[in-house]
Write a protein that holds these residues in place. Sequence first.
Motif, PDB file in Angstrom:
ATOM      1  N   HIS A   1     -20.616 -17.777  37.636  1.00  0.00           N
ATOM      2  CA  HIS A   1     -20.150 -19.101  37.247  1.00  0.00           C
ATOM      3  C   HIS A   1     -19.703 -19.168  35.789  1.00  0.00           C
ATOM      4  O   HIS A   1     -18.956 -20.057  35.409  1.00  0.00           O
ATOM      5  CB  HIS A   1     -21.254 -20.135  37.499  1.00  0.00           C
TER       6      HIS A   1
ATOM      7  N   ASP B   1     -22.119 -23.574  44.956  1.00  0.00           N
ATOM      8  CA  ASP B   1     -21.725 -22.194  45.284  1.00  0.00           C
ATOM      9  C   ASP B   1     -22.668 -21.248  44.555  1.00  0.00           C
ATOM     10  O   ASP B   1     -22.234 -20.358  43.820  1.00  0.00           O
ATOM     11  CB  ASP B   1     -20.259 -21.956  44.873  1.00  0.00           C
TER      12      ASP B   1
ATOM     13  N   LEU C   1     -14.741 -21.809  39.362  1.00  0.00           N
ATOM     14  CA  LEU C   1     -14.712 -22.795  40.440  1.00  0.00           C
ATOM     15  C   LEU C   1     -13.351 -23.479  40.508  1.00  0.00           C
ATOM     16  O   LEU C   1     -12.802 -23.678  41.604  1.00  0.00           O
ATOM     17  CB  LEU C   1     -15.815 -23.836  40.250  1.00  0.00           C
TER      18      LEU C   1
ATOM     19  N   SER D   1     -20.515 -25.790  39.973  1.00  0.00           N
ATOM     20  CA  SER D   1     -20.356 -24.466  40.556  1.00  0.00           C
ATOM     21  C   SER D   1     -21.701 -23.902  40.999  1.00  0.00           C
ATOM     22  O   SER D   1     -21.844 -23.353  42.096  1.00  0.00           O
ATOM     23  CB  SER D   1     -19.684 -23.538  39.535  1.00  0.00           C
TER      24      SER D   1
ATOM     25  N   ILE E   1     -16.336 -18.417  45.244  1.00  0.00           N
ATOM     26  CA  ILE E   1     -15.549 -17.889  44.121  1.00  0.00           C
ATOM     27  C   ILE E   1     -15.041 -16.490  44.439  1.00  0.00           C
ATOM     28  O   ILE E   1     -13.864 -16.175  44.220  1.00  0.00           O
ATOM     29  CB  ILE E   1     -16.384 -17.887  42.829  1.00  0.00           C
TER      30      ILE E   1
END
Length: 522
Positions: free
Chosen positions: A434, A412, A331, A408, A418
């Motif tokens: 992640h 996301d 991230l 993260s 990412i």
Amino acid sequence: MVKQGEANEVVPLYCFDPNHFGTTPYGNMKTGNYRAQFLLEAVLDLKKNLRSIGSDLLIHLGKPADALAGLLPAEGKTTILSQTEVASEEMRVEREVRRATKGKAQMIQLWGHTLYHPSDLPFAATMGDLPDVFTPFRNKVESRCQPRQLVPAPTTGALPLPPDLDAQRLEYAPSRVEDLNVIVPEGAQPLATPQLPAQAVLQFKGGETAALARLKYYLWDSDLLATYFDTRNGMLGGDYSTKFSPWLAHGCLSPRTIYHEIRKYEAQRTQNKSTYWVIFELIWRDFFRFFTVKHGDRIFHEYGTSGKRVRWQDNRELFLRWREGRTGMPLVDANMRELNATGFMSNRGRQNVASYLALDLGCDWRLGADWFESVLQDYDVCSNWGNWVSAAGMTGSRINHFNITKQSKDYDLQGAYIRTWVPELKNVPALRIHEPWLMSKAEQEQAGVRIGADYLAPIPRSAFASPHAGTEEVRGGGRGGGFRGGRGGRGRGGRGQGPLDAGPSGRRQRRSGPKGDFERFG
């Protein structure tokens, strides 16, 4: 002033100041390519709009003091109108202008930048009684103040030019960023027209014309305003947030224009938490400007406004890994790569990368603030440095230390952001995106990435410092923690400190962070 009979003619002037295009003491460009491009577009748009009402814009490549001294007539009364500034470098320019025009002109400064006028605030003119925490500030201004009405835009004939003004000088206008290199100081990195990558969230174009078009699109054309609260923490695409910040930072769009347009939208369309929250963010932006009025150069000092001496790492390698997006934390790396490639980063990203640099790596937060000043399109001195000193825990209020992996996953989840900016991880499944270092060798082979080779392993925790462990009080807050001296920085405040040892490790707070946008509308 012409309408009131206080002046017969007006010369609008914009100066590209060489001081804005030099090198910071940290070795960065003072103004990066994207911001220079946006600024040039804004100036050219202003020139076009002034011409449309029978006026024009005189563009000067050089110091404002030199330009104004050369423009003043030998006889007659001249008034210089400028916007009031609150930070030291900007205020130094004001003093230079006063000295250069002393005895030849009077200088009147007008307040701009903010939603609320300082004269309307329930605080002293010096802001000495301004709360250092946002919520008490907001509660007071919302309950006791109202934003002022808009000043009408000048109409045709309202800004008559002097008949003897050099027409050839008026015709001059730089057409590309490279034209500004004539004022870039010797030894500084020259400017070059940036090339925006396809994955950029938006192609920002400087100027009032583009600003008003964005305002119209976000409110009236798309109704995105009505869902702002739910989408504001996004990181991909042009519509997750208002993206007003570059135009606000450069004066192409005023916060009061946004406020009154929102009130109109609420009356005609809908009023909800989202419509309020954009106004809430405008108040956050005000807070940091008035915070700067109160604290002055202390927002640039190593120890901030808190009065606590902390231990920052003096580790260039750690900082460079952060700056270049090579930390091994997906991230953080994705956000830093987006920033470097486009001059922009989301609010969510800014909060995370600032927390990681200052509170995980324990690096001097001013390194990060200075880098943001260099590369951001929407750089604003008060919002940038105010947010950074706060993110570093140097204001005396709550320290917001982000759990990067949790953030993260929260913002996301499937890893789309990412993968957009860290292509080495494009084939890593969402379960591992992640924390790719947790992949087995078989998983790495299947994803086509070797952790530690194709993508760096995360910086080991043994390299982390806990800057706030064992802090000590420093009277006056930040004394001796400015930028002048060996460590470099913004060039404001007292002497810099020498290399610091890493502090002892300690427990870290894991909190969600402040509600306000880091960039005020990214």
